[in-house]
Design an enzyme around this catalytic site. Sequence first.
Site, PDB file in Angstrom:
ATOM      1  N   PHE A 113       0.851  -1.189   0.000  1.00 16.94           N
ATOM      2  CA  PHE A 113       0.000   0.000   0.000  1.00 16.94           C
ATOM      3  C   PHE A 113       0.895   1.249   0.000  1.00 16.94           C
ATOM      4  O   PHE A 113       1.858   1.315   0.758  1.00 16.94           O
ATOM      5  CB  PHE A 113      -0.870  -0.029   1.255  1.00 16.94           C
ATOM      6  N   ASP A 184       2.577  -6.022   7.852  1.00 19.97           N
ATOM      7  CA  ASP A 184       1.369  -5.207   7.878  1.00 19.97           C
ATOM      8  C   ASP A 184       0.170  -6.130   7.650  1.00 19.97           C
ATOM      9  O   ASP A 184       0.097  -6.836   6.640  1.00 19.97           O
ATOM     10  CB  ASP A 184       1.451  -4.126   6.799  1.00 19.97           C
ATOM     11  N   TYR A 209     -10.457  -0.678  11.141  1.00 20.40           N
ATOM     12  CA  TYR A 209     -11.702  -0.247  10.491  1.00 20.40           C
ATOM     13  C   TYR A 209     -12.036  -1.079   9.256  1.00 20.40           C
ATOM     14  O   TYR A 209     -13.060  -0.860   8.625  1.00 20.40           O
ATOM     15  CB  TYR A 209     -11.637   1.250  10.131  1.00 20.40           C
ATOM     16  N   LYS A 210     -11.164  -2.018   8.890  1.00 21.55           N
ATOM     17  CA  LYS A 210     -11.455  -2.891   7.752  1.00 21.55           C
ATOM     18  C   LYS A 210     -12.221  -4.120   8.273  1.00 21.55           C
ATOM     19  O   LYS A 210     -13.361  -3.991   8.673  1.00 21.55           O
ATOM     20  CB  LYS A 210     -10.164  -3.224   7.017  1.00 21.55           C
ATOM     21  N   ARG A 356     -12.692  -4.279  -6.756  1.00 16.65           N
ATOM     22  CA  ARG A 356     -12.424  -5.077  -5.555  1.00 16.65           C
ATOM     23  C   ARG A 356     -13.712  -5.486  -4.867  1.00 16.65           C
ATOM     24  O   ARG A 356     -14.607  -4.660  -4.686  1.00 16.65           O
ATOM     25  CB  ARG A 356     -11.665  -4.237  -4.518  1.00 16.65           C
TER      26      ARG A 356
HETATM   27  C1  LIG Z   1      -5.683   0.571   4.663  1.00 13.50           C
HETATM   28  C2  LIG Z   1      -4.201   0.557   4.696  1.00 13.50           C
HETATM   29  C3  LIG Z   1      -3.481   1.630   5.251  1.00 13.50           C
HETATM   30  C4  LIG Z   1      -4.164   2.877   5.723  1.00 13.50           C
HETATM   31  O1  LIG Z   1      -3.428   3.555   6.693  1.00 13.50           O
HETATM   32  P1  LIG Z   1      -4.127   4.643   7.631  1.00 13.50           P
HETATM   33  O2  LIG Z   1      -2.995   5.343   8.267  1.00 13.50           O
HETATM   34  O3  LIG Z   1      -4.989   3.883   8.595  1.00 13.50           O
HETATM   35  O4  LIG Z   1      -4.956   5.533   6.777  1.00 13.50           O
HETATM   36  C5  LIG Z   1      -2.100   1.512   5.341  1.00 13.50           C
HETATM   37  N1  LIG Z   1      -1.453   0.411   4.884  1.00 13.50           N
HETATM   38  C6  LIG Z   1      -2.123  -0.631   4.337  1.00 13.50           C
HETATM   39  C7  LIG Z   1      -1.378  -1.825   3.874  1.00 13.50           C
HETATM   40  C8  LIG Z   1      -3.508  -0.566   4.207  1.00 13.50           C
HETATM   41  O5  LIG Z   1      -4.165  -1.574   3.630  1.00 13.50           O
END
Ligand SMILES: *Cc1c(COP(=O)(O)O)cnc(C)c1O
Length: 397
Positions: A113, A184, A209-210, A356
């Site tokens: 990400f 992660d 939150y996911k 997705r």
């Molecule tokens: C959703 C996601 C994020 C989002 O980070 P926030 O700081 O919570 O906005 C970061 N890394 C990955 C791999 C994600 O899937």
Amino acid sequence: MTDFAETRAQFDLPEGVIYLDGNSLGPLPRAAAARVARCVTEEWGQMLITGWNKAGWMEQPSRIGDRIARLIGAEPGTVVMGDTLSIKVYQALASALEMVPERRVILSDSGNFPSDLYMAEGLCRSLGPDYALRVVAPEEVMEALDDSVAVMMITEVDYRTGRRHDMKALTARAHEVGALAVWDLAHSAGALPVELAAGGADFGVGCTYKYLNSGPGGPAFIYVAPRHAERARPALSGWLGHEAPFAFEPSYRPGRGIERMRVGTPPILQLAALEAALNVWDGVEMADIRRVSLALGDRFIAGVEAACPELVLATPRAHDERGSQVSFRHPEGYAIMQALIAEGVVGDFRAPDILRFGFTPLYINSEDVDMAVAIIAEVMRDALWDRPEFKTRARVT
Ligand SMILES: *Cc1c(COP(=O)(O)O)cnc(C)c1O
């Protein structure tokens, strides 16, 4: 065996919506609204500042961390809540880099990400010109692990394709070459069984939150392996990670174990929502989640491929190699997703061409999958997406 009809009844989903976007923002657990209201009126409203002690607000980050630990194969006392995932990525990377002082390279992959990569870039910049982020293709991570790598930073499940890395094998290889492993779990926590401790991970981070359904802006978590917990030095050395925050000493001393990864004031209202969301998990076995989520994914893939040959599967078919989402590619992916949302099938779009769809048996069943497939088939067959209003990009896709 987990009773998924019972977990489904604990969510408040809008009428006429098939929600296949819990991989991006989990839906509202019915109990969350009342729990947050109680936190607002009874705790904040009546206890005022005494809530920090009386309502146990100050312990919330580690108490809830222990509940998350059970879901990600972590030892009790190794997980703490706070901040956002991007911040937790930074913290884990900074501590890990400091623990391998003779090396300067963070290794990651191009499927990660962007925020994780951006945070690594920013950290390298502030550490100095010798530090570098090396990004390789997802299938090349294993070979790229050599004795220049200080820290391997990998997101287990790719946010676009749903491809899953082999945590155990990559961590073992990282350790063999003398590197540390930061995992992660953004698309793993609550989606599939994670074995942080058994897999040998050094650090773990993830959001709630996911698949854990804490609501928009819910706090992230960080895991530090017990063998590092008293050694890891926090780069974001805030007062609540201090050994004695209320001694108000002029300089920083790290708190005990995982407590040192706290930074500042915890988000109490969001933690209350998360607490209610975690109650849904009490009778849930991760092995059941995995078995049923893969079956839902298989059913969806078979249905979409049979009805819509123009949608190209982007997710690996092999069960071991995928997470809990299924993605398809199409050059008009954005417009197609807008048309699907208009028809009640909510997924999302990721540039350049990915549609997705997230699956979790917590509130999605095989009838939902069949209905979603039927609607996708109709949208594609009648080209319902081919309208100007579906082609204007919104700020959030
Ligand atoms: C959703 C996601 C994020 C989002 O980070 P926030 O700081 O919570 O906005 C970061 N890394 C990955 C791999 C994600 O899937």
